[in-house]
Design an enzyme around this catalytic site. Structure first.
Site, PDB file in Angstrom:
ATOM      1  N   LYS A  11      49.093  47.059  52.773  1.00 57.60           N
ATOM      2  CA  LYS A  11      47.789  47.313  52.160  1.00 57.60           C
ATOM      3  C   LYS A  11      47.372  48.777  52.330  1.00 57.60           C
ATOM      4  CE  LYS A  11      45.683  44.151  54.673  1.00 57.60           C
ATOM      5  NZ  LYS A  11      46.705  43.446  55.480  1.00 57.60           N
ATOM      6  N   ARG A  71      47.741  37.166  64.918  1.00 57.24           N
ATOM      7  CA  ARG A  71      47.183  37.783  63.700  1.00 57.24           C
ATOM      8  C   ARG A  71      47.723  37.077  62.459  1.00 57.24           C
ATOM      9  NH1 ARG A  71      48.868  43.576  65.349  1.00 57.24           N
ATOM     10  NH2 ARG A  71      48.499  44.205  63.201  1.00 57.24           N
TER      11      ARG A  71
HETATM   12  P1  ADP Z   1      46.284  44.141  60.432  1.00 57.95           P
HETATM   13  O1  ADP Z   1      47.323  45.200  60.622  1.00 57.95           O
HETATM   14  O2  ADP Z   1      46.480  42.958  61.349  1.00 57.95           O
HETATM   15  O3  ADP Z   1      46.066  43.758  58.997  1.00 57.95           O
HETATM   16  P2  ADP Z   1      43.737  45.615  60.574  1.00 57.95           P
HETATM   17  O4  ADP Z   1      44.071  47.009  60.864  1.00 57.95           O
HETATM   18  O5  ADP Z   1      43.271  45.293  59.184  1.00 57.95           O
HETATM   19  O6  ADP Z   1      44.973  44.709  60.994  1.00 57.95           O
HETATM   20  O7  ADP Z   1      42.642  45.050  61.601  1.00 57.95           O
HETATM   21  C1  ADP Z   1      42.865  45.101  62.989  1.00 57.95           C
HETATM   22  C2  ADP Z   1      41.928  44.127  63.706  1.00 57.95           C
HETATM   23  O8  ADP Z   1      40.556  44.440  63.393  1.00 57.95           O
HETATM   24  C3  ADP Z   1      42.082  42.651  63.310  1.00 57.95           C
HETATM   25  O9  ADP Z   1      43.120  42.004  64.029  1.00 57.95           O
HETATM   26  C4  ADP Z   1      40.688  42.112  63.658  1.00 57.95           C
HETATM   27  O10 ADP Z   1      40.548  41.900  65.049  1.00 57.95           O
HETATM   28  C5  ADP Z   1      39.773  43.253  63.261  1.00 57.95           C
HETATM   29  N1  ADP Z   1      39.321  43.128  61.852  1.00 57.95           N
HETATM   30  C6  ADP Z   1      39.630  43.965  60.834  1.00 57.95           C
HETATM   31  N2  ADP Z   1      39.058  43.565  59.680  1.00 57.95           N
HETATM   32  C7  ADP Z   1      38.378  42.421  59.967  1.00 57.95           C
HETATM   33  C8  ADP Z   1      37.597  41.505  59.213  1.00 57.95           C
HETATM   34  N3  ADP Z   1      37.391  41.676  57.889  1.00 57.95           N
HETATM   35  N4  ADP Z   1      37.042  40.453  59.847  1.00 57.95           N
HETATM   36  C9  ADP Z   1      37.224  40.266  61.158  1.00 57.95           C
HETATM   37  N5  ADP Z   1      37.961  41.073  61.944  1.00 57.95           N
HETATM   38  C10 ADP Z   1      38.540  42.145  61.369  1.00 57.95           C
END
Ligand code: ADP
Length: 193
Positions: free
Chosen positions: A14, A146
């Site tokens: 993404k 996750r």
């Molecule tokens: P990933 O690489 O797992 O897609 P992100 O960088 O998007 O991770 O997000 C890292 C962490 O931030 C998530 O594991 C969660 O704890 C928190 N987080 C991010 N976006 C959201 C959301 N929309 N709702 C709840 N928690 C979120």
């Protein structure tokens, strides 16, 4: 305004695709993960609240995430489009985003799922863990959590947008340029409207 949701499990690409779209179209990129990491790094009250959830690989509670997202959108009233990356991740977040769009007199134009399997998720994240500096990229258990949270809480959001005819699925196992072409095949025609 053109508003796009980039959707998919952790490590699905993404952020990579968002960066390409920003370069091509100048859209605002909002990554809730990046926003939380910024708060964490600066040890703000919001960062302190989010830390335990993030360390476990759990979702930060909806009301906290929605308030943060809403503020960022409201701070940027003059953009030509927004790429939502990592939001919405639950049905209540999708409802909140709809309300926000209505308030702005705007709409979500498309959701694009970058589809990859669990094995690829774990391999990619462990691979980037060496350099990403993210604590949540280092432990297999956290990565699994996750992925499971994606399947249980986030995946249903696809159906929410599918009912509105806005959901698209792309094979995220392809090379970056091929995924980018598939994304642009969805975005470009709608921009001409
Ligand atoms: P990933 O690489 O797992 O897609 P992100 O960088 O998007 O991770 O997000 C890292 C962490 O931030 C998530 O594991 C969660 O704890 C928190 N987080 C991010 N976006 C959201 C959301 N929309 N709702 C709840 N928690 C979120």
């Amino acid at each position: 305004m053109y508003n796009l949701i980039l959707f998919g499990p952790p490590g699905s690409g993404k952020g990579t695709q968002a960066a390409l779209l920003v370069k091509q179209y100048g859209f605002l990129h909002i990554s809730t993960g990046d926003m939380f990491r910024f708060e964490l790094k600066n040890n703000t009250p919001l960062g302190q609240e989010a830390r335990a959830y993030m360390d476990r690989g759990d979702l930060v509670p909806d009301e906290v995430t929605i308030a943060m997202l809403r503020k960022r959108v409201e701070e940027n009233p003059d953009v030509t489009g927004i790429i939502f990356d990592g939001f919405p991740r639950t049905d209540p977040q999708a409802e909140a985003l709809n309300e926000l769009m209505v308030e702005l007199g705007s709409q979500i134009n498309a959701l694009i799922l970058l589809d990859i399997n669990q094995e690829e998720v774990i391999n990619r994240i462990l691979g980037r863990g060496a350099t990403s500096g993210r604590a949540d990229d280092l432990k297999v258990d956290t990565i699994r959590t996750r992925y499971e949270n994606f399947i249980n809480y986030t995946n249903p959001v696809y159906a929410y947008y599918d009912k509105m005819g806005l959901a698209h699925k792309i094979d995220g196992m392809q090379k970056i340029v091929q995924v980018a072409m598939a994304v642009d095949n969805i975005v470009a025609p709608k921009l001409e409207d």
